[in-house]
Design a protein around this motif. Structure first.
Motif, short mmCIF file in Angstrom:
data_model
loop_
_atom_site.label_atom_id
_atom_site.label_comp_id
_atom_site.label_asym_id
_atom_site.label_seq_id
_atom_site.Cartn_x
_atom_site.Cartn_y
_atom_site.Cartn_z
N ARG A 89 0.83 -1.19 0.00
CA ARG A 89 0.00 0.00 0.00
C ARG A 89 0.87 1.24 0.00
O ARG A 89 1.99 1.22 0.49
CB ARG A 89 -0.95 0.00 1.19
N GLN A 90 0.28 2.29 -0.56
CA GLN A 90 0.98 3.56 -0.59
C GLN A 90 0.02 4.66 -0.20
O GLN A 90 -0.97 4.91 -0.92
CB GLN A 90 1.59 3.84 -1.97
N ALA A 91 0.31 5.29 0.91
CA ALA A 91 -0.50 6.42 1.37
C ALA A 91 0.05 7.71 0.77
O ALA A 91 1.23 7.76 0.37
CB ALA A 91 -0.46 6.49 2.89
N PRO A 92 -0.77 8.75 0.68
CA PRO A 92 -0.30 10.02 0.10
C PRO A 92 0.94 10.53 0.82
O PRO A 92 0.98 10.59 2.06
CB PRO A 92 -1.49 10.94 0.32
N PRO A 104 -8.21 4.87 10.03
CA PRO A 104 -7.86 5.92 9.05
C PRO A 104 -6.43 5.77 8.52
O PRO A 104 -6.18 6.08 7.34
CB PRO A 104 -8.01 7.20 9.87
N GLU A 105 -5.52 5.26 9.31
CA GLU A 105 -4.14 5.08 8.84
C GLU A 105 -3.98 3.95 7.84
O GLU A 105 -2.90 3.77 7.27
CB GLU A 105 -3.19 4.87 10.03
N ASP A 106 -5.05 3.20 7.60
CA ASP A 106 -5.03 2.19 6.54
C ASP A 106 -5.35 2.79 5.17
O ASP A 106 -5.28 2.08 4.16
CB ASP A 106 -6.04 1.08 6.84
N THR A 107 -5.72 4.06 5.15
CA THR A 107 -6.04 4.72 3.90
C THR A 107 -4.83 4.74 2.98
O THR A 107 -3.75 5.19 3.37
CB THR A 107 -6.53 6.15 4.16
N THR A 119 -5.86 -0.27 -6.10
CA THR A 119 -7.24 0.06 -5.78
C THR A 119 -7.23 0.93 -4.52
O THR A 119 -6.48 0.66 -3.57
CB THR A 119 -8.10 -1.21 -5.58
N GLN A 120 -8.04 1.97 -4.54
CA GLN A 120 -8.04 2.95 -3.45
C GLN A 120 -8.88 2.46 -2.28
O GLN A 120 -10.03 2.03 -2.45
CB GLN A 120 -8.58 4.29 -3.94
N VAL A 121 -8.31 2.56 -1.10
CA VAL A 121 -9.03 2.29 0.14
C VAL A 121 -8.98 3.56 0.98
O VAL A 121 -7.89 4.08 1.26
CB VAL A 121 -8.41 1.12 0.93
N THR A 122 -10.15 4.05 1.36
CA THR A 122 -10.22 5.25 2.18
C THR A 122 -11.05 4.93 3.43
O THR A 122 -12.18 4.46 3.31
CB THR A 122 -10.87 6.42 1.43
#
Length: 124
Positions: free
Chosen positions: A38-41, A88-91, A118-121
């Protein structure tokens, strides 16, 4: 050549669940391994979970242990990431990747094929 397509992402609230799928096409051998990343902003892409096809062994990053489960459906050539108790930190954008060498750990250069993500928010 292997093609990977992720699906199942979306917007959920804290504590809810999602199941991501990674469908593989092309020649998939029982000696392969697969990982979810995963890659967060603003952050680097990080390892989340991996599974080795030869024996089904799995491994996880500490932050998701007990909440996420990686599994495989051999008949469908699909690997799943069940994500429970989301925070939220899994976003992030979640990617799956395949290692021809059967690797299933966090070292990204060991993976040969990657999906588009695929985006997870997760909202608080």
């Amino acid at each position: 050549q292997v093609q990977l397509v992720e699906s199942g992402g979306g917007l959920v609230q804290t504590g809810e669940s999602l199941r991501l799928s990674c469908a593989a096409s092309g020649r998939i051998f029982s000696s392969y391994g697969m990982g979810w990343f995963r890659q967060a902003p603003g952050k680097e892409r990080e390892f989340v979970a991996g599974i080795r096809f030869s024996d089904g062994s799995t491994n996880y990053v500490d932050s998701v242990k007990g909440r996420f489960t990686i599994s495989r459906d051999n008949a469908k050539n699909t690997v799943y990431l069940q994500m429970n108790s989301l925070k939220p930190e899994d976003t992030a954008v979640y990617y799956c990747a395949v290692s021809r060498a059967g690797y299933s750990g966090p070292y990204q250069p060991n993976y040969n094929y990657w999906g588009q993500g695929t985006q997870v928010t997760v909202s608080s």
